[in-house]
Design an enzyme around this catalytic site. Sequence first.
Site, PDB file in Angstrom:
ATOM      1  N   SER A   7       0.839  -1.194   0.000  1.00 37.76           N
ATOM      2  CA  SER A   7       0.000   0.000   0.000  1.00 37.76           C
ATOM      3  C   SER A   7       0.876   1.247   0.000  1.00 37.76           C
ATOM      4  O   SER A   7       0.641   2.188  -0.743  1.00 37.76           O
ATOM      5  CB  SER A   7      -0.919   0.016   1.215  1.00 37.76           C
ATOM      6  OG  SER A   7      -1.898  -0.987   1.128  1.00 37.76           O
ATOM      7  N   ASN A  34       8.636 -15.391  -0.772  1.00 36.60           N
ATOM      8  CA  ASN A  34       8.351 -16.024  -2.045  1.00 36.60           C
ATOM      9  C   ASN A  34       7.343 -15.171  -2.830  1.00 36.60           C
ATOM     10  O   ASN A  34       7.010 -14.055  -2.432  1.00 36.60           O
ATOM     11  CB  ASN A  34       7.829 -17.446  -1.801  1.00 36.60           C
ATOM     12  CG  ASN A  34       8.249 -18.411  -2.888  1.00 36.60           C
ATOM     13  OD1 ASN A  34       8.152 -18.104  -4.069  1.00 36.60           O
ATOM     14  ND2 ASN A  34       8.713 -19.589  -2.486  1.00 36.60           N
ATOM     15  N   ASP A  57      -0.812   0.629   5.864  1.00 38.08           N
ATOM     16  CA  ASP A  57      -1.299   1.965   6.210  1.00 38.08           C
ATOM     17  C   ASP A  57      -0.801   2.400   7.590  1.00 38.08           C
ATOM     18  O   ASP A  57      -0.809   3.587   7.906  1.00 38.08           O
ATOM     19  CB  ASP A  57      -2.821   1.994   6.178  1.00 38.08           C
ATOM     20  CG  ASP A  57      -3.371   1.695   4.791  1.00 38.08           C
ATOM     21  OD1 ASP A  57      -3.214   0.546   4.330  1.00 38.08           O
ATOM     22  OD2 ASP A  57      -3.950   2.591   4.168  1.00 38.08           O
ATOM     23  N   HIS A  68     -11.998  -2.683   8.168  1.00 38.93           N
ATOM     24  CA  HIS A  68     -13.119  -1.763   7.965  1.00 38.93           C
ATOM     25  C   HIS A  68     -14.229  -2.083   8.949  1.00 38.93           C
ATOM     26  O   HIS A  68     -14.313  -3.206   9.469  1.00 38.93           O
ATOM     27  CB  HIS A  68     -13.630  -1.879   6.526  1.00 38.93           C
ATOM     28  CG  HIS A  68     -12.598  -1.558   5.500  1.00 38.93           C
ATOM     29  ND1 HIS A  68     -12.315  -0.275   5.092  1.00 38.93           N
ATOM     30  CD2 HIS A  68     -11.747  -2.359   4.814  1.00 38.93           C
ATOM     31  CE1 HIS A  68     -11.358  -0.295   4.193  1.00 38.93           C
ATOM     32  NE2 HIS A  68     -10.987  -1.553   4.012  1.00 38.93           N
ATOM     33  N   ALA A 112       0.692 -23.219   6.712  1.00 39.13           N
ATOM     34  CA  ALA A 112       0.124 -22.767   5.445  1.00 39.13           C
ATOM     35  C   ALA A 112      -1.390 -22.629   5.532  1.00 39.13           C
ATOM     36  O   ALA A 112      -2.073 -23.458   6.140  1.00 39.13           O
ATOM     37  CB  ALA A 112       0.494 -23.746   4.339  1.00 39.13           C
ATOM     38  N   THR A 114      -5.340 -13.917  13.629  1.00 42.38           N
ATOM     39  CA  THR A 114      -6.200 -12.834  14.104  1.00 42.38           C
ATOM     40  C   THR A 114      -5.810 -12.319  15.482  1.00 42.38           C
ATOM     41  O   THR A 114      -6.289 -11.269  15.903  1.00 42.38           O
ATOM     42  CB  THR A 114      -7.668 -13.301  14.157  1.00 42.38           C
ATOM     43  OG1 THR A 114      -7.774 -14.414  15.054  1.00 42.38           O
ATOM     44  CG2 THR A 114      -8.161 -13.718  12.773  1.00 42.38           C
ATOM     45  N   ARG A 171      -4.488 -21.193  15.690  1.00 43.20           N
ATOM     46  CA  ARG A 171      -4.412 -21.566  17.096  1.00 43.20           C
ATOM     47  C   ARG A 171      -3.106 -22.315  17.345  1.00 43.20           C
ATOM     48  O   ARG A 171      -2.570 -22.956  16.445  1.00 43.20           O
ATOM     49  CB  ARG A 171      -5.592 -22.466  17.486  1.00 43.20           C
ATOM     50  CG  ARG A 171      -6.936 -21.764  17.462  1.00 43.20           C
ATOM     51  CD  ARG A 171      -8.056 -22.706  17.898  1.00 43.20           C
ATOM     52  NE  ARG A 171      -9.316 -22.014  18.070  1.00 43.20           N
ATOM     53  CZ  ARG A 171     -10.183 -21.770  17.095  1.00 43.20           C
ATOM     54  NH1 ARG A 171      -9.902 -22.167  15.861  1.00 43.20           N
ATOM     55  NH2 ARG A 171     -11.315 -21.137  17.343  1.00 43.20           N
TER      56      ARG A 171
END
Length: 200
Positions: free
Chosen positions: A79, A93, A101, A123, A168, A173, A188
Amino acid sequence: MSLEQQIANGEVYRESGFSDPEDIALAKKLAHQRQMGKHRSFAYNQTDPVDEPARQKILRELFGSVGKDVFIEGPVYTSYGNHTDIGDHFYANFNFTVVDDAPVTIGNYVMCGPNVMISVTGHPLEGPKRRHGDQFSKPVVIGDDVWIGGNVAILPGVHVGSNVVIGAGSVVTHDVPDDSVVVGVPARIVKQLPPRMDHV
């Protein structure tokens, strides 16, 4: 609250429609930085893969800071680019994507598989609040000796510790502690690792 304060505090903000002169000036500065980030990413992606001096020069112009022994396969997408700091001995890779941002800090000896995406930005959940581009941005930090598998997404505000493996396809989060293996959607902990050594 000023635009600068909103961004720094991780508050919801938008990048246009300002009346305050300082907010207008910052929005113009950020728009220019975004444009330059995309321009430099494009230049990197068009560079001959065997022309390593040219590639290294562009990387150092694209990112805020770049350590030694850094190699990124093309294409790369950012960005801004200048909001991302990369440590020593970094490898990414194909299709390394950084939505920066807010600051992204990557430590030493970090490896990324194909299609890794690091995003500091999200958002609002409520649809009407997204109509004008409202967003929030929270910094991401990645420690040392981290292996990030292919197709991993690391989301806003996450702090990944050192000596970590992210399996993978995982979506990260929440913070990841040192010396751990995380897998899944959301990711987890599935295994604890011995504390890392400072030498091999």
